[in-house]
Design a protein around this motif. Structure first.
Motif, PDB file in Angstrom:
ATOM      1  N   ILE A  39      91.737 -41.569  48.710  1.00 33.78           N
ATOM      2  CA  ILE A  39      91.017 -41.710  50.145  1.00 33.78           C
ATOM      3  C   ILE A  39      90.996 -40.337  50.663  1.00 33.78           C
ATOM      4  O   ILE A  39      89.994 -39.852  51.049  1.00 33.78           O
ATOM      5  CB  ILE A  39      91.781 -42.667  50.982  1.00 33.78           C
ATOM      6  N   ALA A  40      92.148 -39.845  50.841  1.00 31.82           N
ATOM      7  CA  ALA A  40      92.181 -38.279  51.276  1.00 31.82           C
ATOM      8  C   ALA A  40      91.122 -37.317  50.490  1.00 31.82           C
ATOM      9  O   ALA A  40      90.762 -36.371  51.260  1.00 31.82           O
ATOM     10  CB  ALA A  40      93.672 -37.683  51.395  1.00 31.82           C
TER      11      ALA A  40
ATOM     12  N   PRO B 289      84.476 -38.770  56.363  1.00 29.20           N
ATOM     13  CA  PRO B 289      85.118 -38.097  57.353  1.00 29.20           C
ATOM     14  C   PRO B 289      86.523 -38.910  57.634  1.00 29.20           C
ATOM     15  O   PRO B 289      86.878 -39.892  57.196  1.00 29.20           O
ATOM     16  CB  PRO B 289      83.978 -38.470  58.615  1.00 29.20           C
ATOM     17  N   ALA B 290      87.453 -37.834  58.161  1.00 26.24           N
ATOM     18  CA  ALA B 290      88.681 -38.248  58.174  1.00 26.24           C
ATOM     19  C   ALA B 290      88.980 -39.474  59.318  1.00 26.24           C
ATOM     20  O   ALA B 290      89.930 -40.324  58.945  1.00 26.24           O
ATOM     21  CB  ALA B 290      89.487 -37.134  59.085  1.00 26.24           C
ATOM     22  N   ASN B 291      88.128 -39.821  60.201  1.00 24.89           N
ATOM     23  CA  ASN B 291      88.266 -41.090  61.057  1.00 24.89           C
ATOM     24  C   ASN B 291      88.043 -42.380  60.032  1.00 24.89           C
ATOM     25  O   ASN B 291      88.690 -43.417  60.300  1.00 24.89           O
ATOM     26  CB  ASN B 291      87.440 -41.192  61.995  1.00 24.89           C
ATOM     27  N   GLU B 292      87.311 -42.270  59.031  1.00 21.07           N
ATOM     28  CA  GLU B 292      86.935 -43.305  58.147  1.00 21.07           C
ATOM     29  C   GLU B 292      88.021 -43.482  57.134  1.00 21.07           C
ATOM     30  O   GLU B 292      88.398 -44.491  56.607  1.00 21.07           O
ATOM     31  CB  GLU B 292      85.699 -43.389  57.538  1.00 21.07           C
ATOM     32  N   GLN B 293      88.405 -42.171  56.683  1.00 21.70           N
ATOM     33  CA  GLN B 293      89.635 -42.258  55.905  1.00 21.70           C
ATOM     34  C   GLN B 293      91.073 -43.117  56.508  1.00 21.70           C
ATOM     35  O   GLN B 293      91.589 -43.734  55.730  1.00 21.70           O
ATOM     36  CB  GLN B 293      90.206 -40.723  55.451  1.00 21.70           C
ATOM     37  N   LEU B 294      91.100 -42.851  57.810  1.00 22.26           N
ATOM     38  CA  LEU B 294      92.174 -43.357  58.419  1.00 22.26           C
ATOM     39  C   LEU B 294      92.244 -44.790  58.468  1.00 22.26           C
ATOM     40  O   LEU B 294      93.004 -45.401  58.121  1.00 22.26           O
ATOM     41  CB  LEU B 294      92.435 -42.797  59.878  1.00 22.26           C
TER      42      LEU B 294
ATOM     43  N   ARG C 167      95.263 -35.299  62.092  1.00 23.51           N
ATOM     44  CA  ARG C 167      94.985 -33.882  62.290  1.00 23.51           C
ATOM     45  C   ARG C 167      93.773 -33.478  61.715  1.00 23.51           C
ATOM     46  O   ARG C 167      93.185 -32.652  62.474  1.00 23.51           O
ATOM     47  CB  ARG C 167      96.238 -33.305  61.544  1.00 23.51           C
ATOM     48  N   ASN C 168      93.413 -34.149  60.576  1.00 26.16           N
ATOM     49  CA  ASN C 168      92.442 -33.604  60.077  1.00 26.16           C
ATOM     50  C   ASN C 168      90.930 -33.991  60.900  1.00 26.16           C
ATOM     51  O   ASN C 168      89.998 -33.203  60.834  1.00 26.16           O
ATOM     52  CB  ASN C 168      91.960 -34.198  58.623  1.00 26.16           C
ATOM     53  N   ALA C 169      90.972 -35.208  61.551  1.00 21.96           N
ATOM     54  CA  ALA C 169      89.935 -35.947  62.286  1.00 21.96           C
ATOM     55  C   ALA C 169      89.942 -34.976  63.479  1.00 21.96           C
ATOM     56  O   ALA C 169      88.787 -34.595  63.812  1.00 21.96           O
ATOM     57  CB  ALA C 169      90.356 -37.172  62.587  1.00 21.96           C
TER      58      ALA C 169
ATOM     59  N   LEU D 207      86.331 -34.752  65.737  1.00 22.66           N
ATOM     60  CA  LEU D 207      85.984 -36.180  65.573  1.00 22.66           C
ATOM     61  C   LEU D 207      86.641 -36.629  66.965  1.00 22.66           C
ATOM     62  O   LEU D 207      86.254 -37.756  67.245  1.00 22.66           O
ATOM     63  CB  LEU D 207      86.390 -36.817  64.522  1.00 22.66           C
ATOM     64  N   TRP D 208      87.552 -35.927  67.658  1.00 28.36           N
ATOM     65  CA  TRP D 208      88.420 -36.515  68.747  1.00 28.36           C
ATOM     66  C   TRP D 208      89.250 -35.441  69.046  1.00 28.36           C
ATOM     67  O   TRP D 208      89.645 -34.300  68.554  1.00 28.36           O
ATOM     68  CB  TRP D 208      89.130 -37.775  68.093  1.00 28.36           C
ATOM     69  N   MET D 209      89.732 -35.558  70.496  1.00 32.27           N
ATOM     70  CA  MET D 209      90.605 -34.868  71.020  1.00 32.27           C
ATOM     71  C   MET D 209      91.824 -35.469  71.685  1.00 32.27           C
ATOM     72  O   MET D 209      91.892 -36.214  72.522  1.00 32.27           O
ATOM     73  CB  MET D 209      90.049 -34.134  72.292  1.00 32.27           C
ATOM     74  N   PRO D 210      92.945 -35.433  70.854  1.00 29.77           N
ATOM     75  CA  PRO D 210      94.115 -35.923  70.865  1.00 29.77           C
ATOM     76  C   PRO D 210      94.712 -35.884  72.306  1.00 29.77           C
ATOM     77  O   PRO D 210      94.767 -34.687  72.995  1.00 29.77           O
ATOM     78  CB  PRO D 210      95.288 -35.400  70.075  1.00 29.77           C
ATOM     79  N   ALA D 211      95.166 -36.931  73.182  1.00 25.31           N
ATOM     80  CA  ALA D 211      95.724 -36.838  74.463  1.00 25.31           C
ATOM     81  C   ALA D 211      97.240 -36.349  74.184  1.00 25.31           C
ATOM     82  O   ALA D 211      97.662 -35.679  75.441  1.00 25.31           O
ATOM     83  CB  ALA D 211      95.347 -38.070  75.131  1.00 25.31           C
ATOM     84  N   VAL D 212      97.839 -36.823  73.302  1.00 25.58           N
ATOM     85  CA  VAL D 212      99.166 -36.528  73.025  1.00 25.58           C
ATOM     86  C   VAL D 212      99.461 -36.130  71.739  1.00 25.58           C
ATOM     87  O   VAL D 212      98.557 -35.997  70.925  1.00 25.58           O
ATOM     88  CB  VAL D 212      99.932 -37.936  73.354  1.00 25.58           C
TER      89      VAL D 212
END
Length: 205
Positions: A85-86, A91-96, A149-151, A156-161
């Motif tokens: 999958i990796a 995209p990384a979000n779909e991989q997750l 991290r890849n996402a 694709l996103w901004m981690p809040a934490v």
């Protein structure tokens, strides 16, 4: 078992050493599928195989080594699937999402393995087996963490934490699904309502 090669039951000749090892692991995994969760003994395993206990010990030094064989199978199977999958172009979000589903479906297809994955089948066995499972879950969580991290790197996103918090939550939920599957006598499927669950779990909304 999902990936171990099937043996030819029509063969009348004595299996080769490697084949007998596979037969032993297949039989052990099958016995672990008993919803009652009875403790597996080498005497019971030998009886199921139609051999003596001494014959088992010609292939495995101990019952703990047999369980280690199952854990090695779980590790190679899961990481083989996750690495595929990796390496894909999605995209990384779909991989997750696919990775989390793989972790659920593997347990669903291999009920006996699921008991090993939650440590249920390892109670009162050698402590190193529980340590191996703990390490396996930590490695799986690390794989999810890298995908997160890849996402973020793909915008694709901004981690809040810290992304480790997200991967820990996801992995804890997966392990919870494994537990529910085993505790229900394999009736509560790990991937039940997965799309709806993912909608609530997905950190990238």
């Amino acid at each position: 078992m999902d990936e171990l090669p099937e043996q030819d039951t029509a063969k009348k000749t004595r299996p080769a050493k490697g084949e007998r090892r596979i037969q032993i692991l297949q039989t052990l995994a099958h016995m672990l599928e008993n919803p009652a969760g009875d403790k597996i003994t080498t005497a019971g395993l030998a009886k199921s195989l139609g051999v003596s206990e001494a014959a088992l010990y010609r292939h495995f030094a101990s019952k703990a080594q047999m369980f280690e064989g199952l854990i090695e199978f779980i590790e190679s199977s899961l990481f083989g699937l996750l690495n595929q999958i990796a390496a894909s172009d999605v995209p990384a979000n779909e991989q997750l999402k696919k990775m989390v589903l793989v972790l659920l479906v593997f347990a669903q297809k291999n009920p006996g393995m699921a008991r090993v994955m939650i440590g249920d089948a390892l109670v009162n066995e050698h402590e190193r087996l529980q340590q191996r499972i703990t390490q396996l879950i930590e490695r799986l969580s690390a794989t999810l963490k890298q995908t997160l991290r890849n996402a973020a790197a793909e915008g694709l996103w901004m981690p809040a934490v810290d992304v480790g918090v997200y991967s820990d939550v996801l992995m804890s939920w997966v392990v919870g699904r494994w537990h529910g599957f085993v505790r229900s006598g394999f009736k509560r499927m790990p991937d039940d309502a997965y799309d709806a669950a993912w909608f609530t779990l997905n950190p990238m909304h």
